[in-house]
Design a protein around this motif. Structure first.
Motif, PDB file in Angstrom:
ATOM      1  N   ILE A  68       5.029 -10.196  -4.136  1.00 22.84           N
ATOM      2  CA  ILE A  68       5.892  -9.165  -4.401  1.00 22.84           C
ATOM      3  C   ILE A  68       5.313  -8.430  -5.947  1.00 22.84           C
ATOM      4  N   ASP A  69       5.410  -9.179  -6.921  1.00 20.57           N
ATOM      5  CA  ASP A  69       5.007  -8.802  -8.233  1.00 20.57           C
ATOM      6  C   ASP A  69       3.567  -8.575  -8.264  1.00 20.57           C
ATOM      7  N   SER A  70       2.750  -9.025  -7.772  1.00 15.84           N
ATOM      8  CA  SER A  70       1.182  -8.845  -7.779  1.00 15.84           C
ATOM      9  C   SER A  70       0.839  -7.463  -6.919  1.00 15.84           C
ATOM     10  N   ALA A  71       1.591  -7.294  -6.150  1.00 14.12           N
ATOM     11  CA  ALA A  71       1.426  -6.004  -5.045  1.00 14.12           C
ATOM     12  C   ALA A  71       2.297  -5.038  -5.737  1.00 14.12           C
ATOM     13  N   ILE A 110       1.708   3.015   5.572  1.00 17.22           N
ATOM     14  CA  ILE A 110       0.756   2.338   5.757  1.00 17.22           C
ATOM     15  C   ILE A 110      -0.206   1.638   4.704  1.00 17.22           C
ATOM     16  N   ASP A 111      -0.303   2.401   3.483  1.00 13.17           N
ATOM     17  CA  ASP A 111      -0.671   2.072   2.212  1.00 13.17           C
ATOM     18  C   ASP A 111       0.126   0.843   1.515  1.00 13.17           C
ATOM     19  N   THR A 112       1.159   0.836   1.643  1.00 12.09           N
ATOM     20  CA  THR A 112       2.087  -0.246   1.095  1.00 12.09           C
ATOM     21  C   THR A 112       1.701  -1.497   2.194  1.00 12.09           C
ATOM     22  N   ARG A 113       1.651  -1.447   3.354  1.00 16.33           N
ATOM     23  CA  ARG A 113       1.397  -2.556   4.118  1.00 16.33           C
ATOM     24  C   ARG A 113       0.190  -3.343   3.815  1.00 16.33           C
ATOM     25  N   GLN A 114      -0.864  -2.210   3.521  1.00 17.80           N
ATOM     26  CA  GLN A 114      -2.218  -2.653   3.401  1.00 17.80           C
ATOM     27  C   GLN A 114      -2.380  -3.538   1.768  1.00 17.80           C
ATOM     28  N   ARG A 115      -1.714  -2.808   1.028  1.00 19.65           N
ATOM     29  CA  ARG A 115      -1.432  -3.454  -0.288  1.00 19.65           C
ATOM     30  C   ARG A 115      -0.948  -4.817  -0.389  1.00 19.65           C
ATOM     31  N   ILE A 116      -0.080  -4.898   0.422  1.00 21.30           N
ATOM     32  CA  ILE A 116       0.474  -6.399   0.606  1.00 21.30           C
ATOM     33  C   ILE A 116      -0.382  -7.295   1.004  1.00 21.30           C
ATOM     34  N   ILE A 117      -0.920  -7.060   2.156  1.00 23.22           N
ATOM     35  CA  ILE A 117      -2.032  -7.768   2.580  1.00 23.22           C
ATOM     36  C   ILE A 117      -3.148  -8.235   1.842  1.00 23.22           C
ATOM     37  N   ASP A 118      -3.669  -7.095   1.074  1.00 20.91           N
ATOM     38  CA  ASP A 118      -4.816  -7.402   0.418  1.00 20.91           C
ATOM     39  C   ASP A 118      -4.476  -8.172  -0.944  1.00 20.91           C
ATOM     40  N   THR A 119      -3.253  -7.994  -1.362  1.00 25.60           N
ATOM     41  CA  THR A 119      -2.673  -8.898  -2.570  1.00 25.60           C
ATOM     42  C   THR A 119      -2.671 -10.430  -2.080  1.00 25.60           C
TER      43      THR A 119
END
Length: 231
Positions: free
Chosen positions: A45-48, A17-26
């Motif tokens: 990918i790089d920024s997240a 869940i955290d990874t998915r949200q981090r990708i969306i936020d990034t």
């Protein structure tokens, strides 16, 4: 007796869940800064600080899938409450979104994505639904005598959505940031409804610039105190 398969560890679920949200936020930050066209999968990918495999696990369509998730997850009617007057609800949803867009990078990205030239081909945009929602509300308001009979709900619903988006999009250019958006959206509704609403109703309506913040915080407080769902 067959041994049931082990449950997925809760920590692993939370990590996903955290990874998915981090990708969306990034991706949201990148879309706001560089636009959809100017952002690549590699940039996300790089920024997240994630992997290509993780991104495609959560978003099989890659960048397009992330954009679709942003549009789906952020553009909601959360915080809207039933009010005595339908016109108040029309004001409220605009004020809630004004508050949220000042504080949520994903909503800022959703607005920018929604005005992309190819948006209707790439992903669903919120404008037709919001306009139709306002048509329904304005029609009911007219039936209740809240707005004048000569007013066209269809035309005014289009104008509300266009004015709201225009103010938000112009704010970074004219004001340097979104700091005055809630104030400007509040004034927009006040000026618009002076021409549309039954005069005796205007003193009953709340156009406060902080109204969206109050309503949305009440919604968030309700989520925080709600009992957890059974798994």
């Amino acid at each position: 007796m067959t041994t049931p398969p082990p449950r997925r560890p809760r920590r692993q679920q939370q990590r996903a869940i955290d990874t998915r949200q981090r990708i969306i936020d990034t991706a949201s930050r990148l879309f706001v800064m560089d636009g959809y066209e100017g952002t690549s999968v590699r940039d996300i990918i790089d920024s997240a600080q994630t992997s290509k495999g993780a991104l495609y696990l959560h978003f099989p369509e890659g960048k397009l899938g992330v954009a679709k998730a942003i549009m789906k997850d952020t553009l909601t009617m959360d915080g809207l409450q039933q009010q005595r007057f339908m016109l108040q609800e029309i004001i409220d949803i605009g004020m809630i979104l004004a508050h949220r867009i000042c504080n949520e990078i994903a909503l800022q990205a959703a607005l920018k994505l929604s005005i992309h030239n190819d948006a209707p081909k790439l992903y669903t945009t919120p404008w037709p639904e919001w306009i139709q929602f306002n048509v329904m509300q304005l029609t009911q308001a007219q039936e209740r005598g809240e707005i004048l009979q000569y007013v066209s709900p269809e035309e005014q619903a289009y104008q509300i959505a266009g004015n709201w988006a225009g103010i938000v999009l112009m704010a970074p250019i004219l004001d340097g940031d979104l700091g005055r958006v809630e104030e400007r959206i509040s004034r927009m509704y006040r000026n618009l409804l002076r021409a549309l609403a039954a005069p005796e109703l205007l003193p009953e309506l709340d156009f406060s610039a902080h109204r969206g913040k109050i309503l949305y915080n009440e919604f968030l407080d309700g989520l925080a105190t709600a009992p957890p769902e059974e798994s």
